[in-house]
Design a protein around this motif. Structure first.
Motif, mmCIF file in Angstrom:
data_model
loop_
_atom_site.group_PDB
_atom_site.id
_atom_site.type_symbol
_atom_site.label_atom_id
_atom_site.label_comp_id
_atom_site.label_asym_id
_atom_site.label_seq_id
_atom_site.Cartn_x
_atom_site.Cartn_y
_atom_site.Cartn_z
ATOM 1 N N ARG A 131 0.835 -1.217 0.000
ATOM 2 C CA ARG A 131 0.000 0.000 0.000
ATOM 3 C C ARG A 131 0.861 1.255 0.000
ATOM 4 O O ARG A 131 0.583 2.207 -0.722
ATOM 5 C CB ARG A 131 -0.901 0.010 1.235
ATOM 6 N N ARG A 132 1.917 1.242 0.790
ATOM 7 C CA ARG A 132 2.807 2.408 0.880
ATOM 8 C C ARG A 132 3.508 2.649 -0.462
ATOM 9 O O ARG A 132 3.546 3.770 -0.964
ATOM 10 C CB ARG A 132 3.821 2.187 2.007
ATOM 11 N N GLU A 133 4.069 1.586 -1.040
ATOM 12 C CA GLU A 133 4.787 1.752 -2.299
ATOM 13 C C GLU A 133 3.844 2.135 -3.438
ATOM 14 O O GLU A 133 4.115 3.078 -4.186
ATOM 15 C CB GLU A 133 5.550 0.481 -2.665
ATOM 16 N N ILE A 134 2.743 1.444 -3.577
ATOM 17 C CA ILE A 134 1.788 1.762 -4.649
ATOM 18 C C ILE A 134 1.200 3.155 -4.427
ATOM 19 O O ILE A 134 0.994 3.906 -5.381
ATOM 20 C CB ILE A 134 0.690 0.686 -4.747
ATOM 21 N N GLY A 135 0.955 3.518 -3.172
ATOM 22 C CA GLY A 135 0.460 4.864 -2.865
ATOM 23 C C GLY A 135 1.402 5.944 -3.372
ATOM 24 O O GLY A 135 0.966 6.975 -3.904
ATOM 25 N N HIS A 136 2.704 5.701 -3.221
ATOM 26 C CA HIS A 136 3.712 6.640 -3.743
ATOM 27 C C HIS A 136 3.554 6.794 -5.256
ATOM 28 O O HIS A 136 3.511 7.907 -5.778
ATOM 29 C CB HIS A 136 5.114 6.133 -3.375
ATOM 30 N N TYR A 137 3.445 5.667 -5.949
ATOM 31 C CA TYR A 137 3.299 5.718 -7.407
ATOM 32 C C TYR A 137 1.979 6.366 -7.808
ATOM 33 O O TYR A 137 1.930 7.149 -8.764
ATOM 34 C CB TYR A 137 3.380 4.309 -8.009
ATOM 35 N N GLN A 138 0.917 6.073 -7.086
ATOM 36 C CA GLN A 138 -0.386 6.664 -7.412
ATOM 37 C C GLN A 138 -0.361 8.183 -7.263
ATOM 38 O O GLN A 138 -0.979 8.896 -8.061
ATOM 39 C CB GLN A 138 -1.482 6.070 -6.524
ATOM 40 N N ARG A 139 0.330 8.684 -6.246
ATOM 41 C CA ARG A 139 0.428 10.149 -6.078
ATOM 42 C C ARG A 139 1.169 10.792 -7.246
ATOM 43 O O ARG A 139 0.850 11.910 -7.644
ATOM 44 C CB ARG A 139 1.110 10.487 -4.752
ATOM 45 N N LEU A 140 2.137 10.084 -7.811
ATOM 46 C CA LEU A 140 2.871 10.617 -8.966
ATOM 47 C C LEU A 140 2.045 10.544 -10.252
ATOM 48 O O LEU A 140 2.274 11.312 -11.179
ATOM 49 C CB LEU A 140 4.171 9.830 -9.180
ATOM 50 N N ASP A 141 1.105 9.628 -10.304
ATOM 51 C CA ASP A 141 0.323 9.361 -11.501
ATOM 52 C C ASP A 141 -0.837 10.356 -11.648
ATOM 53 O O ASP A 141 -2.007 9.975 -11.719
ATOM 54 C CB ASP A 141 -0.193 7.914 -11.467
ATOM 55 N N THR A 142 -0.519 11.633 -11.722
ATOM 56 C CA THR A 142 -1.546 12.669 -11.818
ATOM 57 C C THR A 142 -2.283 12.633 -13.159
ATOM 58 O O THR A 142 -3.390 13.149 -13.264
ATOM 59 C CB THR A 142 -0.934 14.069 -11.600
ATOM 60 N N ALA A 143 -1.692 12.014 -14.170
ATOM 61 C CA ALA A 143 -2.327 11.917 -15.487
ATOM 62 C C ALA A 143 -3.168 10.645 -15.626
ATOM 63 O O ALA A 143 -3.707 10.387 -16.701
ATOM 64 C CB ALA A 143 -1.259 11.943 -16.580
ATOM 65 N N ALA A 144 -3.274 9.862 -14.553
ATOM 66 C CA ALA A 144 -4.009 8.589 -14.584
ATOM 67 C C ALA A 144 -3.515 7.696 -15.724
ATOM 68 O O ALA A 144 -4.299 7.097 -16.465
ATOM 69 C CB ALA A 144 -5.513 8.815 -14.667
ATOM 70 N N ALA A 145 -2.195 7.601 -15.855
ATOM 71 C CA ALA A 145 -1.582 6.799 -16.912
ATOM 72 C C ALA A 145 -1.665 5.305 -16.618
ATOM 73 O O ALA A 145 -1.502 4.487 -17.519
ATOM 74 C CB ALA A 145 -0.117 7.209 -17.086
ATOM 75 N N VAL A 146 -1.907 4.944 -15.352
ATOM 76 C CA VAL A 146 -1.939 3.542 -14.933
ATOM 77 C C VAL A 146 -3.295 3.249 -14.290
ATOM 78 O O VAL A 146 -3.841 4.072 -13.560
ATOM 79 C CB VAL A 146 -0.796 3.251 -13.928
ATOM 80 N N ASP A 147 -3.814 2.067 -14.574
ATOM 81 C CA ASP A 147 -5.058 1.591 -13.965
ATOM 82 C C ASP A 147 -4.668 0.732 -12.762
ATOM 83 O O ASP A 147 -4.176 -0.385 -12.920
ATOM 84 C CB ASP A 147 -5.835 0.770 -14.998
ATOM 85 N N TRP A 148 -4.852 1.250 -11.556
ATOM 86 C CA TRP A 148 -4.440 0.586 -10.314
ATOM 87 C C TRP A 148 -5.579 -0.284 -9.810
ATOM 88 O O TRP A 148 -6.663 0.220 -9.576
ATOM 89 C CB TRP A 148 -4.065 1.623 -9.267
ATOM 90 N N ARG A 149 -5.339 -1.584 -9.614
ATOM 91 C CA ARG A 149 -6.374 -2.512 -9.161
ATOM 92 C C ARG A 149 -5.955 -3.183 -7.856
ATOM 93 O O ARG A 149 -4.997 -3.950 -7.830
ATOM 94 C CB ARG A 149 -6.640 -3.599 -10.209
ATOM 95 N N ASP A 150 -6.680 -2.909 -6.810
ATOM 96 C CA ASP A 150 -6.424 -3.499 -5.498
ATOM 97 C C ASP A 150 -7.083 -4.873 -5.452
ATOM 98 O O ASP A 150 -8.299 -4.982 -5.319
ATOM 99 C CB ASP A 150 -6.989 -2.586 -4.407
ATOM 100 N N ILE A 151 -6.285 -5.931 -5.547
ATOM 101 C CA ILE A 151 -6.845 -7.278 -5.583
ATOM 102 C C ILE A 151 -7.283 -7.765 -4.208
ATOM 103 O O ILE A 151 -8.015 -8.748 -4.116
ATOM 104 C CB ILE A 151 -5.876 -8.289 -6.227
ATOM 105 N N HIS A 152 -6.855 -7.076 -3.162
ATOM 106 C CA HIS A 152 -7.337 -7.443 -1.832
ATOM 107 C C HIS A 152 -8.801 -7.020 -1.691
ATOM 108 O O HIS A 152 -9.599 -7.727 -1.083
ATOM 109 C CB HIS A 152 -6.488 -6.789 -0.747
ATOM 110 N N ALA A 153 -9.152 -5.899 -2.291
ATOM 111 C CA ALA A 153 -10.532 -5.408 -2.255
ATOM 112 C C ALA A 153 -11.409 -6.133 -3.276
ATOM 113 O O ALA A 153 -12.580 -6.387 -3.018
ATOM 114 C CB ALA A 153 -10.556 -3.900 -2.525
#
Length: 137
Positions: A28-50
């Motif tokens: 969560r911490r590492e992906i959260g870092h990447y998600q904050r950088l991804d302001t252009a929504a270039a990546v589709d982030w899928r939480d498989i735990h949810a």
């Protein structure tokens, strides 16, 4: 009558899809870092735990996805481990240059993947091996 579309591979997503364990504090911490950088929504982030359901369309089992991070390239190729990180980095600000360089150096990524395997195995054993991270578990 069976649906013929059910046996077809999914359509290429057009942007990377990253499957990650949102129940894991480290992940969560590492992906959260990447998600904050991804302001252009270039990546589709899928939480498989949810929600692990999207894995099936790509032929990735829940156990496989929990043992190694998986990503799908914009062209529809599945990558895991360090190869998945390089794919993600190629689409993120500040990491794009690193992903581009590493993409051209498969032996380096192979070595990174060996290190990743050690970390991933430790994470799996400490978090999931006893079944504690199973959905609904």
């Amino acid at each position: 009558m069976p649906d013929p579309a059910a046996n077809r591979p999914p359509k290429a997503p057009g942007r990377p899809i990253v499957f990650f364990d949102g129940g894991c504090p480290l992940c969560r911490r590492e992906i959260g870092h990447y998600q904050r950088l991804d302001t252009a929504a270039a990546v589709d982030w899928r939480d498989i735990h949810a929600d692990a359901a999207p894995l099936a369309a790509w032929g990735i089992t829940w156990d496989q996805a929990m043992q190694r991070m998986h990503a799908v390239s914009p062209e529809g190729r599945i990558r895991s481990g360090a190869w998945a990180f390089v794919l993600v980095w190629r689409h993120l600000p500040y990491y794009r240059w690193l992903g581009g360089v590493l993409h051209r150096l498969p032996p380096v990524v192979w070595l990174m993947d060996r290190v990743y395997n050690v970390i991933a195995r430790f994470r799996w054993r400490s978090r999931c091996d006893d079944g504690v991270c199973r959905p609904g578990g």
